[in-house]
Design a protein around this motif. Structure first.
Motif, PDB file in Angstrom:
ATOM      1  N   ARG A 155       0.828  -1.207   0.000  1.00 50.28           N
ATOM      2  CA  ARG A 155       0.000   0.000   0.000  1.00 50.28           C
ATOM      3  C   ARG A 155       0.861   1.256   0.000  1.00 50.28           C
ATOM      4  O   ARG A 155       0.539   2.247  -0.671  1.00 50.28           O
TER       5      ARG A 155
ATOM      6  N   ARG B 289       2.273   1.682  -3.469  1.00 50.78           N
ATOM      7  CA  ARG B 289       1.239   2.175  -4.390  1.00 50.78           C
ATOM      8  C   ARG B 289       0.958   3.650  -4.148  1.00 50.78           C
ATOM      9  O   ARG B 289       0.776   4.423  -5.092  1.00 50.78           O
ATOM     10  N   ARG B 290       0.947   4.049  -2.888  1.00 54.16           N
ATOM     11  CA  ARG B 290       0.660   5.451  -2.567  1.00 54.16           C
ATOM     12  C   ARG B 290       1.780   6.372  -3.056  1.00 54.16           C
ATOM     13  O   ARG B 290       1.530   7.494  -3.514  1.00 54.16           O
TER      14      ARG B 290
ATOM     15  N   GLY C 172      -2.765   8.629  -6.940  1.00 52.65           N
ATOM     16  CA  GLY C 172      -4.007   8.532  -6.195  1.00 52.65           C
ATOM     17  C   GLY C 172      -4.032   9.510  -5.041  1.00 52.65           C
ATOM     18  O   GLY C 172      -3.026  10.131  -4.687  1.00 52.65           O
ATOM     19  N   SER C 173      -5.193   9.663  -4.450  1.00 50.18           N
ATOM     20  CA  SER C 173      -5.369  10.550  -3.310  1.00 50.18           C
ATOM     21  C   SER C 173      -6.348   9.889  -2.347  1.00 50.18           C
ATOM     22  O   SER C 173      -6.954   8.856  -2.659  1.00 50.18           O
ATOM     23  N   LYS C 174      -6.506  10.478  -1.182  1.00 48.99           N
ATOM     24  CA  LYS C 174      -7.409   9.908  -0.192  1.00 48.99           C
ATOM     25  C   LYS C 174      -8.833   9.915  -0.731  1.00 48.99           C
ATOM     26  O   LYS C 174      -9.355  10.948  -1.138  1.00 48.99           O
TER      27      LYS C 174
ATOM     28  N   HIS D 224      -7.671   5.315 -11.653  1.00 49.81           N
ATOM     29  CA  HIS D 224      -8.720   5.835 -10.783  1.00 49.81           C
ATOM     30  C   HIS D 224     -10.045   5.233 -11.261  1.00 49.81           C
ATOM     31  O   HIS D 224     -10.188   4.868 -12.431  1.00 49.81           O
TER      32      HIS D 224
ATOM     33  N   ASP E 138      -9.723   8.492  -3.458  1.00 48.81           N
ATOM     34  CA  ASP E 138      -9.697   8.278  -4.917  1.00 48.81           C
ATOM     35  C   ASP E 138      -8.389   7.581  -5.270  1.00 48.81           C
ATOM     36  O   ASP E 138      -7.499   8.156  -5.897  1.00 48.81           O
ATOM     37  N   SER E 139      -8.283   6.329  -4.876  1.00 47.29           N
ATOM     38  CA  SER E 139      -7.047   5.576  -5.053  1.00 47.29           C
ATOM     39  C   SER E 139      -6.909   5.072  -6.484  1.00 47.29           C
ATOM     40  O   SER E 139      -7.891   4.935  -7.213  1.00 47.29           O
TER      41      SER E 139
ATOM     42  N   ASN F  12      -6.499   1.998  -7.970  1.00 48.15           N
ATOM     43  CA  ASN F  12      -6.562   0.576  -7.622  1.00 48.15           C
ATOM     44  C   ASN F  12      -7.555  -0.202  -8.480  1.00 48.15           C
ATOM     45  O   ASN F  12      -7.964  -1.297  -8.105  1.00 48.15           O
TER      46      ASN F  12
END
Length: 213
Positions: A86, A89-90, A102-104, A132, A106-107, A109
């Motif tokens: 994770r 990926r972040r 990605g953002s909190k 997204h 709106d990942s 994935n």
């Protein structure tokens, strides 16, 4: 692959107040990863290590090794580190459509196939083929025929419109009005704006209510 077991972080990821029905149920005390303490249910959802069993020769799960014997075959185990994954990926993964991270809430994935290999060549590189959620819908729409009068290809096995050359389903793409709207609001390689997302979501809801999609 089949999960053999999971080593979880001893910190609850969720704490819920139990209902009267939960209190009266027969599940008491420890039922890992759920633990009931003082009228609350704790869920330990953060996995440190996942141990997976991979069938030899690429066979389907259970064809060679019996499920109950997976824990006896350490040579078939593959370790996964979800928290590190994770974090990777972040930090490094970007959307394959808009090339943005990605953002909190709106990942990045969303993939387009269960058998796709998203693994990057190196751990510091972006995973491949992930989007997204809104970008995934936009990418899908840009691949679909949205002609007002589509013309199916008569050749067997060719699901394409002879006018635009894009994919045309056997039912003639009844959602093509939504696809047309998506293509107009979202340019190729651009991330959908909040206004575009709302408009597309509304169009899909109307499509489903009409029974045409």
């Amino acid at each position: 692959m089949t999960m053999v077991w999971s080593v979880r972080l001893p910190i609850p990821s969720r704490v819920c107040r139990m209902t009267s029905l939960q209190r009266s149920s027969r599940r008491k005390g420890w039922s890992w990863p759920y633990v009931r303490v003082a009228g609350r249910e704790l869920y330990f959802g953060h996995a440190l290590i996942d141990v997976w069993h991979v069938e030899p020769g690429g066979r389907d799960a259970g064809e060679v090794c019996r499920y109950r014997d997976h824990w006896k075959h350490p040579g078939h185990w593959r370790l996964r580190y979800p928290m590190a994954h994770r974090l990777q990926r972040r930090l490094f993964t970007v959307c394959s459509w808009c090339s943005e991270p990605g953002s909190k809430g709106d990942s990045v994935n969303t993939g387009h196939g269960w058998d796709e290999d998203h693994s990057p060549a190196h751990w510091w590189q972006s995973e491949r083929g992930l989007y997204h959620s809104a970008c995934s819908s936009a990418q899908h729409a840009h691949q679909m025929c949205s002609c007002r009068t589509p013309s199916p290809n008569p050749a067997p096995g060719r699901h394409a419109c002879t006018v635009c050359g894009l994919f045309l389903k056997y039912d003639g793409n009844p959602e093509r009005d939504v696809y047309r709207l998506t293509k107009r609001l979202v340019l190729p390689g651009r991330r959908p704006s909040p206004e575009a997302r709302d408009a597309i979501r509304t169009a899909w809801e109307e499509q489903r209510r009409s029974g045409r999609g």
